[in-house]
Design an enzyme around this catalytic site. Structure first.
Site, mmCIF file in Angstrom:
data_model
loop_
_atom_site.group_PDB
_atom_site.id
_atom_site.type_symbol
_atom_site.label_atom_id
_atom_site.label_comp_id
_atom_site.label_asym_id
_atom_site.label_seq_id
_atom_site.Cartn_x
_atom_site.Cartn_y
_atom_site.Cartn_z
ATOM 1 N N LEU A 133 7.600 -4.276 0.594
ATOM 2 C CA LEU A 133 8.296 -3.709 -0.309
ATOM 3 C C LEU A 133 7.813 -2.467 -0.719
ATOM 4 C CD1 LEU A 133 9.425 -6.527 -2.865
ATOM 5 C CD2 LEU A 133 10.879 -5.361 -1.008
ATOM 6 N N GLY A 170 0.208 0.839 -2.942
ATOM 7 C CA GLY A 170 -0.400 1.949 -3.068
ATOM 8 C C GLY A 170 -1.833 1.882 -2.790
ATOM 9 N N GLY A 171 -2.835 2.674 -3.310
ATOM 10 C CA GLY A 171 -3.972 2.658 -2.805
ATOM 11 C C GLY A 171 -4.687 1.269 -2.934
ATOM 12 N N LYS A 222 2.562 -9.021 -5.426
ATOM 13 C CA LYS A 222 1.468 -7.990 -5.296
ATOM 14 C C LYS A 222 0.160 -8.603 -4.962
ATOM 15 C CE LYS A 222 -0.266 -4.150 -8.361
ATOM 16 N NZ LYS A 222 -0.032 -3.499 -9.699
ATOM 17 N N ASP A 279 2.105 4.843 -18.107
ATOM 18 C CA ASP A 279 2.833 5.262 -17.085
ATOM 19 C C ASP A 279 4.461 5.218 -17.305
ATOM 20 O OD1 ASP A 279 3.259 6.909 -14.469
ATOM 21 O OD2 ASP A 279 2.561 4.971 -13.416
#
Length: 373
Positions: free
Chosen positions: A62, A65-66, A88, A196
Site C-alpha cells: 500500500l 516511506g523511509g 505497517k 503532521d
C-alpha cells in the site's frame, strides 16, 4: 539539516497542489478505496512482497516511506473467516537499530491508546520471528485522502461546499482533541501532539467518516530528531515548529487553520519554492484574506481563521475542541453535511480518478463494495 522530498515513494514528482508526500514512517493505512483491478496493479510488485507477516497473509503493498512500509493483509481463520487489515512494518534493513525499534514500538504503544471514531485504530504490535522485524496491525480503511479531494477540486476549478468543509474539519477536531487529552494509566496527560495534520493524513471513508492518520512517535518526541531533521510537512508547520521551540496542542490548531483555508479556497496557503520561502511565509508574511478568496462564507469564519493562524500561540484557540466550536458557531445557520453527503463525495472523486495512476503509489479506484473487513 532540512530536506524536503521532491518525489513520492514511487519516484513520481510530488504535486505542487496536494500531493501525498509520505511521512518517514510510511502511511498509516490504504490511501484509497481499492477494487479488484487496482489490487492487481498493486500486486504487480509482488516480487518484493512478503507472503506473510506473522500470522497475517499479505495481499498487496500500500505504500511506505523511509522507516516503514505498509501492506494490505488478511487474517484467516476456520470456516472461511477472513479479516482485512493494514500492517505497517519496520523496514527489515532498519531492524538492527535499537533506537529505531524503540521509536517504532513506542508509536504502537501510544497509538493503541487512541480509541476514537475519528482516528485510525491500532490493534496490535507484533514481532515476525522469520525476519526478526516488528509490525503494527491497524484497521484497513477504504476511502480517499483529503489531498485527493483537493487535487481533483483544483483541477476541475470546483470548491468544496461549506457544509462539507464543516463536517471534515469538525471530525478532524474531534479526533485531535481526543489525542490531545490522552492520559497514561496513572492519569497523567501524555501531551501528545500530532504535528503532521495535513490533507494526506486525513482519510474520508466510503461511508462518509473522517479519519485522522499517522500519530507517529516522531510527533510526540522533541520537535527535531537527533539528526536535526524537521518532522512533518513544511506547509502545515507552526511558527514554533519551524523555529525549533517546544510544541503543544496549539501547534495542531495552527495546522487546522491551514486546512480550513485550503478546504474553503482550493488554494495552497503556504505553497512556495522550497523550505526557506515556506518558512518566511509562515513566520513573516501577512495573514491571508479569506474573504478575498471566497466571499460566500460568513464573515465570522474569517475571524476564526485569523485566530487559528496567529503566530503567537497564546493568541490561538487553546484546544481543537474550542476551534471546532467557534467554527460551527461562525457558520450558523449552515450546518455540517451528513455522512451520506460525504460518502457521495468519495464516490464522485473516485469515479473521476478511474484509470489515473500517475501520482500515488497506492491504488485509488473507488470500489462500491461494502467495507473491506
Amino acid at each position: 539539516m532540512l530536506e524536503e522530498p521532491t518525489t513520492d515513494v514511487d519516484g513520481e514528482p510530488i504535486s505542487p497542489l496536494w500531493g501525498d508526500s509520505h511521512d518517514p514512517g510510511g502511511p498509516a493505512v490504504a490511501r484509497t478505496v481499492a477494487g479488484p483491478e487496482p489490487l492487481r496493479r498493486a500486486a504487480r510488485s509482488e516480487r518484493w512482497l512478503p507472503r506473510q507477516i506473522g500470522r497475517f497473509h499479505v495481499i498487496a503493498g500500500l505504500g511506505g516511506g523511509g522507516m516503514g512500509e505498509v501492506f494490505l493483509s488478511e487474517l484467516r481463520g476456520p470456516q472461511g473467516f477472513r479479516k482485512r487489515l493494514a500492517i505497517k512494518r519496520l523496514r527489515p534493513a532498519l531492524g538492527e537499530d535499537p533506537s529505531l525499534i524503540q521509536l517504532f514500538v513506542r508509536e504502537a504503544l501510544i497509538a493503541s491508546r487512541l480509541l476514537h471514531p475519528a482516528v485510525c485504530q491500532v490493534h496490535e504490535l507484533g514481532h515476525d520471528e522469520t525476519d526478526d522485524t516488528y509490525f503494527i496491525v491497524m484497521e484497513y480503511l477504504e476511502g480517499i485522502t483529503l489531498s485527493r479531494v483537493l487535487r481533483d477540486g483544483a483541477a476541475a476549478r470546483r470548491r468544496l461546499p461549506l457544509p462539507i468543509v464543516l463536517r471534515i474539519l469538525s471530525q478532524i477536531c474531534e479526533g485531535l482533541h481526543a489525542a490531545h487529552e490522552l492520559r497514561d494509566d496513572s492519569g497523567t496527560p501524555l501531551g501528545l501532539v500530532h504535528r503532521d495534520v495535513s490533507p494526506s493524513n486525513v482519510m474520508i471513508t466510503a461511508d462518509g467518516r473522517v479519519k485522522l492518520l499517522d500519530f507517529g512517535v516522531a510527533k510526540i518526541d522533541p520537535v527535531r530528531t537527533q539528526t536535526g531533521v524537521l518532522r512533518g510537512k513544511y506547509g502545515y508547520m507552526s511558527p514554533e515548529q519551524i523555529t525549533g521551540q517546544r510544541v503543544d496542542r496549539r501547534t495542531d490548531v495552527f495546522a487546522l487553520g491551514v486546512l480550513l483555508f485550503e478546504t474553503l479556497t482550493g488554494t495552497r496557503l503556504f505553497a512556495r519554492g522550497g523550505m526557506p520561502a515556506i518558512a518566511h511565509a509562515i513566520l513573516s508574511e501577512p495573514a491571508p484574506d479569506l474573504r478575498g478568496h471566497r466571499d460566500d462564507v460568513p464573515a465570522g469564519i474569517a475571524t476564526v481563521l485569523e485566530r487559528a493562524l496567529a503566530r503567537d500561540r497564546e493568541q490561538r484557540f487553546p484546544t481543537a475542541a474550542a476551534f471546532a466550536e467557534a467554527l460551527l458557531t461562525a457558520a450558523e445557520p449552515v450546518r455540517p453535511a451528513t455522512a451520506d453527503k460525504l460518502a457521495q463525495l468519495t464516490l464522485r472523486v473516485g469515479d473521476a480518478s478511474q484509470g489515473d495512476h500517475a501520482e500515488e503509489s497506492a491504488p485509488r479506484t473507488l470500489s462500491r463494495s461494502p467495507g473491506s473487513g
